[in-house]
Every structure is written in structure tokens, then in C-alpha cells.
Design a protein around this motif. Sequence first.
Motif, PDB file in Angstrom:
ATOM      1  N   ASP A  44      28.543  59.465  31.067  1.00  0.00           N
ATOM      2  CA  ASP A  44      29.676  58.594  30.751  1.00  0.00           C
ATOM      3  C   ASP A  44      29.483  57.264  31.489  1.00  0.00           C
ATOM      4  O   ASP A  44      28.937  56.322  30.937  1.00  0.00           O
ATOM      5  CB  ASP A  44      30.984  59.292  31.146  1.00  0.00           C
ATOM      6  CG  ASP A  44      32.225  58.533  30.711  1.00  0.00           C
ATOM      7  OD1 ASP A  44      32.111  57.318  30.447  1.00  0.00           O
ATOM      8  OD2 ASP A  44      33.308  59.123  30.642  1.00  0.00           O
ATOM      9  N   GLU A  46      32.072  55.420  33.020  1.00  0.00           N
ATOM     10  CA  GLU A  46      33.229  54.531  33.030  1.00  0.00           C
ATOM     11  C   GLU A  46      33.777  54.349  34.437  1.00  0.00           C
ATOM     12  O   GLU A  46      33.578  55.182  35.323  1.00  0.00           O
ATOM     13  CB  GLU A  46      34.322  55.059  32.114  1.00  0.00           C
ATOM     14  CG  GLU A  46      34.993  56.323  32.624  1.00  0.00           C
ATOM     15  CD  GLU A  46      36.092  56.808  31.690  1.00  0.00           C
ATOM     16  OE1 GLU A  46      36.247  56.229  30.601  1.00  0.00           O
ATOM     17  OE2 GLU A  46      36.795  57.766  32.067  1.00  0.00           O
ATOM     18  N   ASP A  48      36.439  54.472  37.241  1.00  0.00           N
ATOM     19  CA  ASP A  48      37.626  55.263  37.554  1.00  0.00           C
ATOM     20  C   ASP A  48      38.570  54.487  38.473  1.00  0.00           C
ATOM     21  O   ASP A  48      39.791  54.634  38.390  1.00  0.00           O
ATOM     22  CB  ASP A  48      37.203  56.574  38.197  1.00  0.00           C
ATOM     23  CG  ASP A  48      38.382  57.485  38.481  1.00  0.00           C
ATOM     24  OD1 ASP A  48      39.148  57.764  37.548  1.00  0.00           O
ATOM     25  OD2 ASP A  48      38.540  57.902  39.647  1.00  0.00           O
ATOM     26  N   ALA A  49      37.999  53.664  39.359  1.00  0.00           N
ATOM     27  CA  ALA A  49      38.825  52.878  40.276  1.00  0.00           C
ATOM     28  C   ALA A  49      38.016  51.694  40.791  1.00  0.00           C
ATOM     29  O   ALA A  49      36.789  51.782  40.943  1.00  0.00           O
ATOM     30  CB  ALA A  49      39.308  53.729  41.450  1.00  0.00           C
ATOM     31  N   ASP A  62      35.151  47.478  32.103  1.00  0.00           N
ATOM     32  CA  ASP A  62      34.727  48.871  32.133  1.00  0.00           C
ATOM     33  C   ASP A  62      33.236  48.933  31.835  1.00  0.00           C
ATOM     34  O   ASP A  62      32.643  47.962  31.341  1.00  0.00           O
ATOM     35  CB  ASP A  62      35.503  49.724  31.139  1.00  0.00           C
ATOM     36  CG  ASP A  62      35.613  51.181  31.606  1.00  0.00           C
ATOM     37  OD1 ASP A  62      34.875  51.559  32.537  1.00  0.00           O
ATOM     38  OD2 ASP A  62      36.423  51.926  31.035  1.00  0.00           O
ATOM     39  N   GLY A 195      30.813  62.308  39.990  1.00  0.00           N
ATOM     40  CA  GLY A 195      30.915  60.860  39.904  1.00  0.00           C
ATOM     41  C   GLY A 195      30.008  60.171  40.908  1.00  0.00           C
ATOM     42  O   GLY A 195      29.160  60.806  41.549  1.00  0.00           O
ATOM     43  N   THR A 210      33.173  50.121  43.131  1.00  0.00           N
ATOM     44  CA  THR A 210      33.884  50.807  42.049  1.00  0.00           C
ATOM     45  C   THR A 210      33.486  52.283  42.021  1.00  0.00           C
ATOM     46  O   THR A 210      32.335  52.634  42.293  1.00  0.00           O
ATOM     47  CB  THR A 210      33.561  50.182  40.680  1.00  0.00           C
ATOM     48  OG1 THR A 210      32.134  50.089  40.523  1.00  0.00           O
ATOM     49  CG2 THR A 210      34.152  48.786  40.554  1.00  0.00           C
ATOM     50  N   ASP A 211      34.471  53.137  41.703  1.00  0.00           N
ATOM     51  CA  ASP A 211      34.203  54.555  41.485  1.00  0.00           C
ATOM     52  C   ASP A 211      33.968  54.797  39.992  1.00  0.00           C
ATOM     53  O   ASP A 211      34.683  54.230  39.153  1.00  0.00           O
ATOM     54  CB  ASP A 211      35.381  55.405  41.949  1.00  0.00           C
ATOM     55  CG  ASP A 211      35.621  55.315  43.445  1.00  0.00           C
ATOM     56  OD1 ASP A 211      34.645  55.051  44.181  1.00  0.00           O
ATOM     57  OD2 ASP A 211      36.772  55.503  43.874  1.00  0.00           O
ATOM     58  N   HIS A 212      32.988  55.642  39.670  1.00  0.00           N
ATOM     59  CA  HIS A 212      32.613  55.888  38.284  1.00  0.00           C
ATOM     60  C   HIS A 212      32.593  57.379  37.975  1.00  0.00           C
ATOM     61  O   HIS A 212      32.123  58.189  38.785  1.00  0.00           O
ATOM     62  CB  HIS A 212      31.216  55.306  37.992  1.00  0.00           C
ATOM     63  CG  HIS A 212      31.151  53.827  38.108  1.00  0.00           C
ATOM     64  ND1 HIS A 212      31.121  52.993  37.018  1.00  0.00           N
ATOM     65  CD2 HIS A 212      31.120  53.023  39.202  1.00  0.00           C
ATOM     66  CE1 HIS A 212      31.071  51.743  37.425  1.00  0.00           C
ATOM     67  NE2 HIS A 212      31.065  51.731  38.751  1.00  0.00           N
ATOM     68  N   ASP A 213      33.082  57.750  36.798  1.00  0.00           N
ATOM     69  CA  ASP A 213      32.897  59.095  36.264  1.00  0.00           C
ATOM     70  C   ASP A 213      31.546  59.143  35.559  1.00  0.00           C
ATOM     71  O   ASP A 213      31.308  58.361  34.634  1.00  0.00           O
ATOM     72  CB  ASP A 213      34.006  59.436  35.265  1.00  0.00           C
ATOM     73  CG  ASP A 213      35.363  59.544  35.932  1.00  0.00           C
ATOM     74  OD1 ASP A 213      35.418  60.026  37.082  1.00  0.00           O
ATOM     75  OD2 ASP A 213      36.360  59.144  35.312  1.00  0.00           O
ATOM     76  N   ASP A 215      29.900  62.558  34.728  1.00  0.00           N
ATOM     77  CA  ASP A 215      30.217  63.710  33.865  1.00  0.00           C
ATOM     78  C   ASP A 215      29.266  63.851  32.678  1.00  0.00           C
ATOM     79  O   ASP A 215      29.701  63.938  31.522  1.00  0.00           O
ATOM     80  CB  ASP A 215      31.654  63.589  33.346  1.00  0.00           C
ATOM     81  CG  ASP A 215      32.684  63.608  34.454  1.00  0.00           C
ATOM     82  OD1 ASP A 215      32.337  63.968  35.599  1.00  0.00           O
ATOM     83  OD2 ASP A 215      33.853  63.263  34.193  1.00  0.00           O
TER      84      ASP A 215
END
Length: 227
Positions: A44, A46, A48-49, A62, A195, A210-213, A215
Motif C-alpha cells: 500500500d 499510504e 497514516d499520519a 498522500d 507499517g 510521516t507514518d505509512h501503512d 500492509d
Amino acid sequence: MKSVFAIAHLGFVGVAIAAMASPASAQEAGDVQIKLLGTAVLPDGEIDAVNVDLVGLPAGTDTAANDNYVPTVAVEYFVTDTFSIETIAGTTQHDVDAVSGFAAGTELVSDALLLPATVTVKAHFDAGGVKPYVGVGGAYFIWLSDDPGAATIPLGVTDTELSDEFGFVLQAGADVPLGDKGFGLTIDAKRYFIGTTARWFAGDTLVIETDHDLDPWVLSAGITYRF
């Protein structure tokens, strides 16, 4: 994505044909199975934060990580005839691009090389020649290298870091023995839940975090040898 699912569909058809043509070969406690696989890694990526933003990211920014297709090796040990422990070996390389906020395809992270260290515990079943299984386990994603994306270098970014992280994984698939010499076919699907935190630096200054998913789905098919 359509091509991946088409390959998976052909793999299921091939396994079914092989099952009808070949007798089952029993798995026994103490057996080791080696799998040589072609693998599609579909993450993925994207956001997340957003934890740090000193540059003023456009509203709605994004990202997504690109898919990759790699060879992998799996090694499996049968604790009993129906339960096994499996680990995989292989690396996969990804870029992270903007999908909104910036122009689509804007490269933010380049050539991120991932080692997805994974161990699963699997339960096996007998379906008359096809041996389906389900599994669950843990993973530790280790980023061996990563570079700033081409779009970030003109902005003064000198370094990018992706954090190593723990997560868990669900697994399902099927093995099909071909005769009684230990050879077979296999198909496998894993879904990781994990993540990473991405950090961009200008010199020693952290300018974006940035935090990313991630998955990812990891889909594999290949040949096996059990001994």
C-alpha cells in the motif's frame, strides 16, 4: 493488478490439473520442504499520519509504494505431519510516489530495498491430492537501503530513512505433490499488517516525518522439493 490475478488464476488451474493427475504423497514429522517461488509484492504505502512538516506539504498529500516481482525461497520444517514452521528469504525494492497533493508520480523515496524477515506456523489439511494450509506468524521489515526521491533533492533533502518495524502476517495456500519423489507445486498468499515511519533530512535537520501503512499482499507460485 489484473495480470497478477490472472497469473494466480492460472496457478490454481494448474494445481487442480496436477492434483487430478498425480497421487498424493504424505508429509511426515521431520520432513523439510524447499520452495522456489516467483513472488508478487503488492504494498500500500499510504500516509497514516504526518508527525513533522517543516516544508508545508500540500493539503491532502498522500503516497503509494509501487509493486515488485521477485524470486524468493521458502524453507519449511514439519514438526508433525499436519503442522509446520516456515521462513522465507528474498528482498524486494520499491519507490514511494505521491498520488495526491503533488503531481501524480512525484518520486519521494527511491530504491528502498526491503528484507521482509518472516516466520509462520502452518496447519495442513488433506483434500484428496491437494494439501491446503493456513498459517499465521510474525514479520520484521528491515530496510537495507533507501534514497531520497528525485523530486525531493531539489528541495534540499540530503537523506531519507525508513524505520524497521515488527508486524504480523496471515497466510493461506496449497501444496500439490507430484508423484512420490518429493517434488510438487505450490501456491501461496500472505497478507502482512505492518507499517514504517519515513523521515526526510536536510543536512542534520528532520524536515518531514510521516507514518505509512505498508500492509502488502505477497502472492507466490512455484515448485517444491520435500525430503
